[in-house]
Write a protein that holds these residues in place. Structure first.
Motif, short mmCIF file in Angstrom:
data_model
loop_
_atom_site.label_atom_id
_atom_site.label_comp_id
_atom_site.label_asym_id
_atom_site.label_seq_id
_atom_site.Cartn_x
_atom_site.Cartn_y
_atom_site.Cartn_z
N LEU A 292 -55.63 -75.72 18.60
CA LEU A 292 -54.80 -75.80 17.32
C LEU A 292 -53.45 -75.08 17.43
CD1 LEU A 292 -57.84 -75.09 14.91
CD2 LEU A 292 -56.38 -77.12 14.98
N ALA A 293 -53.21 -74.32 18.45
CA ALA A 293 -51.95 -73.47 18.49
C ALA A 293 -50.61 -74.49 18.55
CB ALA A 293 -52.00 -72.76 20.01
N VAL A 294 -50.52 -75.54 19.16
CA VAL A 294 -49.41 -76.45 19.06
C VAL A 294 -49.32 -76.74 17.54
CG1 VAL A 294 -48.25 -78.28 19.52
CG2 VAL A 294 -49.33 -77.24 21.43
N ALA A 295 -50.13 -77.26 16.72
CA ALA A 295 -50.06 -77.72 15.25
C ALA A 295 -49.75 -76.62 14.33
CB ALA A 295 -51.48 -78.52 15.00
N VAL A 296 -50.19 -75.15 14.73
CA VAL A 296 -50.09 -73.98 13.80
C VAL A 296 -48.72 -73.23 14.23
CG1 VAL A 296 -50.96 -71.91 13.03
CG2 VAL A 296 -52.59 -73.98 13.36
#
Length: 321
Positions: free
Chosen positions: A278-282
């Motif tokens: 989820l790091a890229v999206a967040v």
């Protein structure tokens, strides 16, 4: 560890099935949208016109019980149209507050970057504090509260870049992308007569949604996973390819969406994979890459920032059990 509530998981599955009847071939985008909803966050959907951004927002809104409001952002939209305004009542001789479109459980902000920065800023207090302040008085917004906003790429005509403070309040940002050939063929054959949105009905109540939110808050994150989370976020703050790193708000929101993802996958604890996936999206939409990074990537700011986040994930040691 005890298993999470099976009823909560089933409710989440119903929402996903409902959204996927409208959005063909994009299960990962639908999953992130539901994850952000359970994490009590806000979602930004960015892509070119016509790929289903507004359809996704409407499908999610109609699948969940509660009030829904839609705001079409245009250059002439005023902040008071969003938040509300105090109107003088001649009969009572007093000012009466007329709530704006933001007073709903789920607010769809369509083409948010076609409004002026002044109007966009009307959402800052709403998204962070869950309230509206007009003429020195504050009114609480309904709970739960979520903004799902769509925007066109800033390179397109008639758009304004979202201010950094506004982007930072969106928990996650996703891109729809074009559907594959099979999904587009299915869409072509199934939408000749009517829109699939016509058949979407609420599949979870507000009470069930609040139960999912409460269950996500209770998910456990071990100290080693917390350190991994901090390592990912702090790596953006001193990275040579970034002019602006992730804020402490990003740390909190990445933690919340990771817990929501763990809940949806039937766990009551967070894994490092939850954070990495989820790091890229967040994180990416909050970052400002340098000119050198933009030149190397050959893409947009968001694409260059996503590359940096992926490189940080690849080089950050993963905690072992």
């Amino acid at each position: 560890m005890t298993a999470v509530d099976v009823d909560v998981r089933e409710a989440a599955a119903r929402v996903l099935r409902s959204v996927e009847t409208v959005i063909d071939g994009k299960p990962e985008v639908s999953a992130i949208a539901l994850t952000v909803l359970i994490a009590e966050g806000h979602l930004l959907i960015e892509d070119v016109p016509g790929v289903g951004k507004t359809m996704l927002a409407k499908a999610l809104a109609r699948s969940v019980g509660g009030s829904v409001s839609r705001i079409q952002f245009t250059p002439d939209l005023l902040p008071s149209d969003v938040t509300g305004v105090s109107v003088y009542d001649q009969a009572s001789g007093q000012f009466e507050f007329k709530p704006g479109s933001v007073f709903a459980n789920l607010v769809i902000g369509d083409e948010i970057n076609r409004a002026s920065p002044k109007t966009q800023s009307a959402l800052l207090e709403c998204m962070e504090e869950g309230q509206v302040t007009v003429d020195g008085r504050s009114w609480r917004l309904p709970r739960p509260f979520m903004v799902v906003a769509t925007q066109n790429p800033v390179e397109m005509d008639g758009t304004y870049a979202l201010p950094e403070a506004q982007r930072d309040r969106f928990t996650a940002s996703v891109s729809m992308g074009y559907p594959d050939a099979a999904a587009e063929l299915t869409m072509l054959r199934s939408r000749e007569a009517r829109s699939p949105l016509d058949d979407v009905r609420p599949v979870v109540s507000l009470e069930e949604l609040e139960a999912m939110i409460a269950a996500a808050r209770a998910i456990y994150m071990s100290p080693s996973v917390e350190q991994y989370l901090l390592a990912l976020v702090t790596a953006t703050r001193g990275h040579p390819d970034l002019r602006l790193g992730a804020s402490p708000r990003a740390t909190l929101q990445l933690s919340r969406v990771a817990k929501a993802r763990a809940l949806l996958e039937g766990r009551d604890f967070v894994l490092p994979d939850d954070l990495a996936s989820l790091a890229v999206a967040v994180l990416a939409h909050r970052l400002l890459p340098t000119r050198q990074a933009l030149g190397r990537s050959g893409g947009t700011e968001s694409e260059a920032a996503a590359e940096v986040v992926r490189s940080i994930i690849a080089t950050t040691p993963v905690p072992r059990a």
